[in-house]
Design an enzyme around this catalytic site. Structure first.
Site, PDB file in Angstrom:
ATOM      1  N   TYR A 120       0.822  -1.215   0.000  1.00  0.00           N
ATOM      2  CA  TYR A 120       0.000   0.000   0.000  1.00  0.00           C
ATOM      3  C   TYR A 120       0.862   1.274   0.000  1.00  0.00           C
ATOM      4  CZ  TYR A 120      -4.144  -2.867   1.196  1.00  0.00           C
ATOM      5  OH  TYR A 120      -5.168  -3.782   1.205  1.00  0.00           O
ATOM      6  N   LYS A 163       5.130 -14.011   5.088  1.00  0.00           N
ATOM      7  CA  LYS A 163       5.244 -14.977   3.995  1.00  0.00           C
ATOM      8  C   LYS A 163       6.691 -14.935   3.507  1.00  0.00           C
ATOM      9  CE  LYS A 163       3.123 -17.716   0.965  1.00  0.00           C
ATOM     10  NZ  LYS A 163       2.582 -19.028   1.235  1.00  0.00           N
ATOM     11  N   ASP A 195      -0.797 -17.576   4.790  1.00  0.00           N
ATOM     12  CA  ASP A 195      -1.835 -18.444   4.206  1.00  0.00           C
ATOM     13  C   ASP A 195      -2.295 -19.493   5.205  1.00  0.00           C
ATOM     14  OD1 ASP A 195       0.714 -19.489   3.979  1.00  0.00           O
ATOM     15  OD2 ASP A 195       0.475 -20.226   1.932  1.00  0.00           O
ATOM     16  N   ASP A 219      -4.979  -6.216   6.681  1.00  0.00           N
ATOM     17  CA  ASP A 219      -6.248  -5.725   6.144  1.00  0.00           C
ATOM     18  C   ASP A 219      -7.185  -6.898   5.882  1.00  0.00           C
ATOM     19  OD1 ASP A 219      -8.126  -4.006   5.111  1.00  0.00           O
ATOM     20  OD2 ASP A 219      -7.055  -3.610   3.249  1.00  0.00           O
ATOM     21  N   ASP A 223     -10.537  -8.533   8.316  1.00  0.00           N
ATOM     22  CA  ASP A 223     -11.904  -8.681   7.791  1.00  0.00           C
ATOM     23  C   ASP A 223     -12.380 -10.122   7.939  1.00  0.00           C
ATOM     24  OD1 ASP A 223     -11.799  -5.996   7.019  1.00  0.00           O
ATOM     25  OD2 ASP A 223     -12.823  -6.369   5.120  1.00  0.00           O
TER      26      ASP A 223
HETATM   27 MG    MG Z   1     -10.197  -3.205   4.751  1.00  0.00          MG
END
Ligand code: MG
Ligand code: NAI
Length: 322
Positions: A120, A163, A195, A219, A223
């Site tokens: 990001y 990772k 993962d 992120d 969720d």
């Molecule tokens: Mg989000």
């Protein structure tokens, strides 16, 4: 002492849940001065910048900011706002509450997500008509700041998600820097591949407590955790910097229910409780959390939790339990 709070409701349900949280904060014996500012799609639609300079400047100067949500302009709004408070960590707790149907009732997790770089960082390009690339940025500095925060937050230890078996240089650097700082602070850590963690969280979330993650993984996995505990209407978050912080629900502007008055205000009111903790008002924070928990247990509840209550009904119930 008066706490100066920037209030940015934003779009959609942001402008429904933020007033609910402000009502709760105003009901406490804590001195606040609230200054409201605009951001989001509705400005762009009116031919203005989605994040006006004045809004950014307000967040950069306030003791703390309470943000609702933006719509399609979310990236243009929230990434600069997080930067305005120099936020290096995004704190995302996800836990189950009595009375709320959850996929996994034993879940009680906190994600400490790197908040400035990774994928990001904004280095994305179209190299040709059919080729786009993205540069992933990982610095020791960002990983170390995050790790120092994690050591204070979780002196009993935490899990490092990465990772590094594939992204050896970037996630390798992330993992090594976080582990090094933890060791210097005598804080125990364990490691898990991202993962595998996704699977473990679905099967056995109770085995995890505090998880330190790179930006994108945090992120996505937070969720996923929202799904385990009953939905996005319950998840608060804090973007913490060295001198200020910004608090926001994890959810977005929810255009599918915006304007109906049925948004769950819990995530934003719990974000306000995190703001109180940050401002060293732990008793007020606890009062808010207790009132939210009691309301989730006894109702009224909004439709996302299977109830028939409105935002207003739930807010009144929380206020009456304060
Ligand atoms: Mg989000
Ligand atoms: P969303 O979080 O807005 O909604 C996802 C689903 O959860 C919807 O069905 C919505 O009704 C429900 N939901 C979310 N919060 C709720 C609440 N408090 N009470 C009841 N139900 C709730 O995510 P979505 O649909 O992916 O994105 C919608 C818009 O929000 C997009 O324009 C997106 O860019 C933006 N967004 C903004 C964020 C931010 O400002 N930080 C974060 C995520 C999305």
């Amino acid at each position: 002492m008066t706490h100066e709070i920037a209030v940015i409701p934003g779009d959609g349900i942001g402008s429904e849940v933020i007033p609910a949280a402000i009502e709760v904060l105003e009901a406490l014996e804590v001195d606040f001065e609230f200054t409201e500012a605009e951001a989001g799609d509705h400005l762009l639609e009116a031919g203005r910048e989605p994040l006006p300079e004045a809004t950014e400047a307000l967040a950069a100067e306030a003791d703390a900011t309470l943000f609702g949500a933006a719509g399609e302009t979310a990236a243009d709004v929230i990434i600069p706002l997080r930067a305005a408070v120099d936020s290096f960590v995004n704190v995302r707790p996800a836990r189950t509450y009595p009375g709320v149907d959850a996929v996994k009732s034993e879940t009680d997790l906190v994600f400490l997500r790197e908040n400035t770089e990774g994928v990001y960082a904004g280095h994305e390009d179209d190299l040709s008509e059919n080729l786009s690339t993205l540069t992933r940025v990982v610095t020791d500095e960002a990983a170390e700041r995050l790790a120092e925060y994690a050591c204070e937050y979780a002196p009993e230890g935490f899990t490092i998600a990465h990772k590094a078996n594939v992204m050896r240089k970037t996630d390798g650097r992330f993992r090594d820097a976080v582990a090094r700082v933890a060791e210097e602070n005598d804080v125990e850590t364990d490691e898990v591949l991202i993962d595998a963690l996704a699977m473990h969280l679905v099967l056995r979330p109770e085995e995890y407590d505090v998880i330190v993650t790179p930006n994108l993984a945090g992120d996505v996995l937070s969720d996923l955790a929202a799904g385990l505990v009953g939905g996005l209407g319950l998840l608060p978050s804090a973007n913490v910097g060295p001198e200020r912080a910004l608090f926001e629900p994890v959810h977005g502007s929810a255009p599918d229910i915006a304007g109906e008055g049925i948004a769950n205000p819990s995530a934003t009111i719990l974000s306000a409780a995190m703001l109180l903790d940050y401002l060293a008002e732990p008793e007020a924070a606890e009062r808010v959390r207790t009132a939210v928990e009691a309301t989730l247990e006894a109702g009224p509840r909004t439709p996302d939790l299977g109830g028939e209550g409105t935002t207003e009904d739930v807010t009144r119930a929380i206020l009456s339990r304060l």
